[in-house]
Design an enzyme around this catalytic site. Structure first.
Site, PDB file in Angstrom:
ATOM      1  N   LEU A 101       0.809  -1.143   0.127  1.00 57.31           N
ATOM      2  CA  LEU A 101       0.003  -0.120  -0.128  1.00 57.31           C
ATOM      3  C   LEU A 101       1.083   1.199  -0.066  1.00 57.31           C
ATOM      4  O   LEU A 101       2.350   1.172   0.423  1.00 57.31           O
ATOM      5  CB  LEU A 101      -0.911   0.076   1.249  1.00 57.31           C
ATOM      6  CG  LEU A 101      -1.821  -0.911   1.335  1.00 57.31           C
ATOM      7  CD1 LEU A 101      -2.655  -0.851   2.767  1.00 57.31           C
ATOM      8  CD2 LEU A 101      -3.113  -0.698   0.155  1.00 57.31           C
ATOM      9  N   ASP A 102       0.464   2.315  -0.462  1.00 56.68           N
ATOM     10  CA  ASP A 102       1.290   3.439  -0.517  1.00 56.68           C
ATOM     11  C   ASP A 102       1.384   3.993   0.933  1.00 56.68           C
ATOM     12  O   ASP A 102       0.621   3.831   1.679  1.00 56.68           O
ATOM     13  CB  ASP A 102       0.610   4.795  -1.320  1.00 56.68           C
ATOM     14  CG  ASP A 102       0.326   4.118  -2.971  1.00 56.68           C
ATOM     15  OD1 ASP A 102       1.033   3.205  -3.484  1.00 56.68           O
ATOM     16  OD2 ASP A 102      -0.449   5.066  -3.561  1.00 56.68           O
ATOM     17  N   LYS A 103       2.411   4.875   0.938  1.00 56.28           N
ATOM     18  CA  LYS A 103       2.637   5.517   2.538  1.00 56.28           C
ATOM     19  C   LYS A 103       1.577   6.227   2.887  1.00 56.28           C
ATOM     20  O   LYS A 103       1.285   6.415   4.379  1.00 56.28           O
ATOM     21  CB  LYS A 103       3.911   6.463   2.177  1.00 56.28           C
ATOM     22  CG  LYS A 103       4.503   6.985   3.356  1.00 56.28           C
ATOM     23  CD  LYS A 103       5.788   7.653   3.221  1.00 56.28           C
ATOM     24  CE  LYS A 103       6.144   8.393   4.667  1.00 56.28           C
ATOM     25  NZ  LYS A 103       7.374   9.308   4.346  1.00 56.28           N
ATOM     26  N   HIS A 185       0.766   2.332  -7.803  1.00 57.79           N
ATOM     27  CA  HIS A 185      -0.176   3.667  -7.714  1.00 57.79           C
ATOM     28  C   HIS A 185      -1.602   3.376  -8.450  1.00 57.79           C
ATOM     29  O   HIS A 185      -1.953   4.265  -9.184  1.00 57.79           O
ATOM     30  CB  HIS A 185       0.403   4.856  -8.049  1.00 57.79           C
ATOM     31  CG  HIS A 185       1.434   5.529  -7.127  1.00 57.79           C
ATOM     32  ND1 HIS A 185       1.397   5.255  -5.950  1.00 57.79           N
ATOM     33  CD2 HIS A 185       2.317   6.345  -7.316  1.00 57.79           C
ATOM     34  CE1 HIS A 185       2.243   5.761  -5.064  1.00 57.79           C
ATOM     35  NE2 HIS A 185       2.989   6.554  -6.053  1.00 57.79           N
ATOM     36  N   LYS A 188      -4.907   5.369  -7.912  1.00 53.97           N
ATOM     37  CA  LYS A 188      -4.632   6.805  -8.216  1.00 53.97           C
ATOM     38  C   LYS A 188      -4.429   6.971  -9.667  1.00 53.97           C
ATOM     39  O   LYS A 188      -4.867   7.901 -10.176  1.00 53.97           O
ATOM     40  CB  LYS A 188      -3.350   7.274  -7.344  1.00 53.97           C
ATOM     41  CG  LYS A 188      -3.688   7.330  -5.850  1.00 53.97           C
ATOM     42  CD  LYS A 188      -2.304   7.700  -5.030  1.00 53.97           C
ATOM     43  CE  LYS A 188      -2.769   7.467  -3.612  1.00 53.97           C
ATOM     44  NZ  LYS A 188      -1.689   7.215  -2.680  1.00 53.97           N
TER      45      LYS A 188
END
Ligand code: URA
Length: 244
Positions: A101-103, A185, A188
């Site tokens: 998962l992204d930060k 990503h 997004k």
């Protein structure tokens, strides 16, 4: 890891029940009765409860609720990682996240030391669904849902596999997204192509296993045998899947 936590995980019992076992002298560590529930284990000790050896599992499978600001990696020179959140609970294990998962994203991260299992969960060929709650900066539309279903082509020309997008009826700034692949990503970038920005992203489920609502951000627990079984079934090759 503390003895009571180890017992709770290995026997799938509450921590209070593990402490009660220790208190009545039912637990031995390397052959000696241990009455200290908080005794630290280094890993590899022979632990018995009521005379029965607790099998040391070959692999470890953890459900973690990733908070914002933590990176999906085993080690990092700068940021706190998802493995750091285990606070050394498995000192002899080389745990890593099976999927990132992204930060800034939150939610369900699976940690394991079982490379083959992680490969199956992540392989786009196994079609394991991952479910996300997403907050957008513009309402999600039926056209966006159709584009997700058809397969969005990212700005760099990569064609994504079909994905699910279900805008909330009450508030279409919120939507549920289902992916069956994991590209950097991805959500997004898919919304970006359609002119929408993602303000918040939270993974709620992997392979039909829901993030335990009792786990606050930063908390974790071993998967139950049922959850592990469900994930293994979801990661079967398609020809072997039964009604998934
Ligand atoms: N897609 C994203 O854009 N970010 C995540 O963290 C997960 C999926």
């Amino acid at each position: 890891m503390r003895l009571d936590k180890y017992l709770a995980g290995a026997m799938q019992i509450p921590r209070s029940a593990a402490r009660a076992l220790v208190a009545r002298g039912a637990v031995t560590v390397d052959g000696a009765v241990c009455r200290k529930a908080d005794m630290p284990l280094a890993g590899g000790e022979a632990v018995c409860a009521d005379g029965k050896p607790l099998d040391r599992e070959e692999y470890v499978y953890i459900m973690l609720h990733k908070p914002q600001g933590v990176v999906s990696a085993s080690t990092d020179g700068r940021d706190v990682t998802v493995v750091d959140l285990l606070k050394g609970a498995y000192p002899r294990r080389k745990l890593f996240p099976a999927g990132r998962l992204d930060k800034t994203s939150t939610g369900f991260v699976l940690l394991t030391d079982d490379g083959a299992f992680a490969h199956d969960i992540l392989s786009p060929r196994r079609h394991v669904p991952k479910t996300y709650r997403v907050r957008l900066d513009t309402p999600a539309t039926p056209e966006m849902a159709r584009a997700f279903e058809a397969g969005v082509v990212l700005a760099d020309g990569q064609a994504m596999r079909p994905a699910g997008l279900l805008p909330d009826q009450a508030d279409p700034f919120w939507a549920t997204v289902e992916l069956r692949q994991g590209v950097y990503h991805q959500i997004k970038r898919m919304f970006g192509v359609l002119g929408a920005g993602v303000n918040a992203l939270h993974r709620t489920a992997i392979g039909g296993v829901e993030l335990d609502p009792a786990l606050a951000p930063g908390r974790w627990r071993p998967l139950t045998p049922q959850e592990l079984e469900r994930l293994r079934a979801a990661a079967q090759p398609r020809s072997k899947k039964k009604n998934l």
